[in-house]
Design an enzyme around this catalytic site. Sequence first.
Site, PDB file in Angstrom:
ATOM      1  N   ASP A 512      -0.945   7.365  -2.297  1.00 47.95           N
ATOM      2  CA  ASP A 512      -0.976   8.871  -3.382  1.00 47.95           C
ATOM      3  C   ASP A 512       0.366   9.424  -3.225  1.00 47.95           C
ATOM      4  OD1 ASP A 512      -0.682   9.240  -5.735  1.00 47.95           O
ATOM      5  OD2 ASP A 512      -1.877  10.963  -5.105  1.00 47.95           O
ATOM      6  N   ASP A 705      -6.205  11.477  -3.982  1.00 40.96           N
ATOM      7  CA  ASP A 705      -6.865  12.701  -4.149  1.00 40.96           C
ATOM      8  C   ASP A 705      -8.022  12.095  -5.215  1.00 40.96           C
ATOM      9  OD1 ASP A 705      -5.678  12.662  -6.578  1.00 40.96           O
ATOM     10  OD2 ASP A 705      -4.486  13.511  -6.831  1.00 40.96           O
TER      11      ASP A 705
END
Length: 812
Positions: A512, A705
């Site tokens: 990400d 995250d």
Amino acid sequence: MNTDSTLCFHCAEPCPAHSEFQINYRQVLHPACCAGCQAVAETIISSGLDQYYTQRQQPADRNTPLPAELLEQLALYDDPSLQQDFVHTTNGNEKEAALILEGISCAACIWLNEQHIAKLKGVTSVSINYSTHRARIAWDDSQIQLSAILQHIASIGYRALPYDHARDEQNWQKQRKTALFRLWVAGLSMMQVMMFVVPIYLAPAGEIEANWLSMMHWGSALLTLPVVLYSCWPFYRNSWRDLRHGRANMDLPVSIGVLIAFFASLYALITDHGEIYFDAVSMFVFLLLSGRYLELKARRTAGAAAEKLVKLVPTFAHQLDAEHSLHEVAVSRLNVNDRIVVKAGEIIPIDGVVLGGSSDVNEAMLTGESLPVAKTRGAHVTAGTANLLSPLTIEVKHTGNETRIAAMVRILDQALSQKPRLAAIADQIAAGFIFALLIAAAATYWYWHLHDPIHALPITVALLVVSCPCALSLATPTALTASTGHLAQLGLLVTRANLLETLAKVSDIVLDKTGTLTYGEPRITRTIALNISSETALAIAHSLEQQSEHPIAKAFLIEANPAPVSAAQQVQKHAQGGLSAYIDNQYYLLGSIAFIAEHIQQALPSEFEPYLNEGSMVALSDGYTWLAGFVLADHLRHDAITTVAQLKAAGFELHLLSGDQTSTVQAVAQQLNLQHAVANATPESKVSYMQSLQQQGKTVLMIGDGVNDAPVLALANVSIAMGAGVDIAHAAGDMVLLNNNLSCLPAAFALAKKTQIIIKQNLLWALLYNLAALPLAAAGLITPWLASLGMALSSLLVVVNALRLLSRQRRH
């Protein structure tokens, strides 16, 4: 009705043949000695847990109905202040407790407790570690109270107490001292026996008179007796428990070998016919116990990661009262918003925010980062880290089970309580091997008894001892335990130890962007200085923003102060989005372009225009002219470029998935030299991308995250959630990366591959050793004492080999 038995069906204590208390078990009535045993048995059977009576290895403890006094004591555990030290509130009414179970004697006890507790309404999960007897129970406090859970545990004959590190350490010390004393008894016996037998071996035949020879043999027998009765007792106990359960464990060949050698020697001494092996018995027990003791300490070292974290947190703290006086208080007595002072050289006992002072903090035990981290006003500090330079005044935010270090302990404890697939397979092989070994021993004795009766016994004993598959069962769990502990020191928490096997097979890594490769918050990416130097402009902005709590202020505060300036005076916060203050009697403005434009007459400098689209612009002015501009944008972590380069060099295929716009994603991909980058990715498209990789046969690791990436993290073969700033116990992912330290990833992958190599080495050595030792012993080429030495060294070798995983690897 079964009225012949005089033993209680539940506890096996004597009871009248025609007892009035009966237990209906599988349509057959069995006697019970008392109403307590009858009640416990009926509870077990009515709960659908009657399989316990076929699995147990020894009778249950005798039980009586719970007295009122005990019920009152258990009710006290519902007090929130008492629960503070061992109960963690996970979500709303959901709570989790760490307990130590007393009365556990076998695997059937573990099974019974887990099944019985899991059936209680409101209990959401329960897991019990057989080696430590530590239980983790989660429940919904609105449906069931902790006291009720403890009462149900007590109702089936067990006791549960809050986990106490001091008690656990005390049990370990007791175990260690007992093992050492048994070793000492065996060693002393061996030395004394050798004093008798060495002259017999060295003297020519017939030189020692028969009466003296007999006295020396009887002396050897008496000195060997403590070894057989005391030092070897754990082998007998463990063997008998498993035999009653229809299984054979690794202590069974040892027990058989010791007893056969001793009683055969005793028979030969009494009848004056046959060989005497008292010296071999004492020697191989001493060698075996030496190896077991070293193995015990080595396994304690390998599995000490969670215990080491517990020891980090001190028991007492210096509390700062309203009169600014310091008082020594127990950490468990601190409350949220209390203030404490941590002096230089002390360990921080709580999670909190720095209110005053400036110092460096060593966070290596939590994150693996060896360099100290600067802490000033507003910085967050974590329990277990060390304050290095000067005192810090800290406001308490979390204590006890609410701290990040407590969450780490829970995760490690959960990982170490699970049985990896390879370990389970090795145990199954070992169990089957023991039965094969016993058959081989019987065949060996029969063969040698026919061809050379005088050597049949020592050869059989040597075969039983040398081929015991201890190393086979130790090969996998010791390596995984050591590796899990090392990863925790690097800053990567593993929730399940068997994930290391998958981690070593990863071929593709999906990353990400926001919050993973980048900081996920504004940082100063460019400084445009006009009438002053860049260093002076940053120093002035730093001084101004120290008085602000705006999120943008953090971008200036985390930058090192590049030039000495005085503190800002008469600071004013303006609603239009800026600050004004005096520094050394000079007036300054700091804020957005629109804010500065409202206060000065000059037009926007042309030097600013090329960078307006790079991010948010913050400008500095003296009230008359534009002095400098600062471009704020989310940018790469300091270790992202190096880490990505190392991962690519190691042969991984890297992919960037982000929901950001194409220009931003392409810029990051170009900086990191990534070939696969996808922008404008929705959670659904990320899942599709992951599925397409897996359909190509790829083993994929996802790093995110843990918030908006939860679906794709769950789909990945292995997932790592960034752990800084969130409750790591709730972070999505199979692993949690503490403090978002990407630089530990290459070392983690290398360690996972090294773990698999060491596991294979251990399994290969254990298998080759047993396959080689078996025919050599059967051929009579190995003596009993040499067999014990070989078995001890074999077990010790796999443990020491696993301990290589604890060595710190060089950080690049």
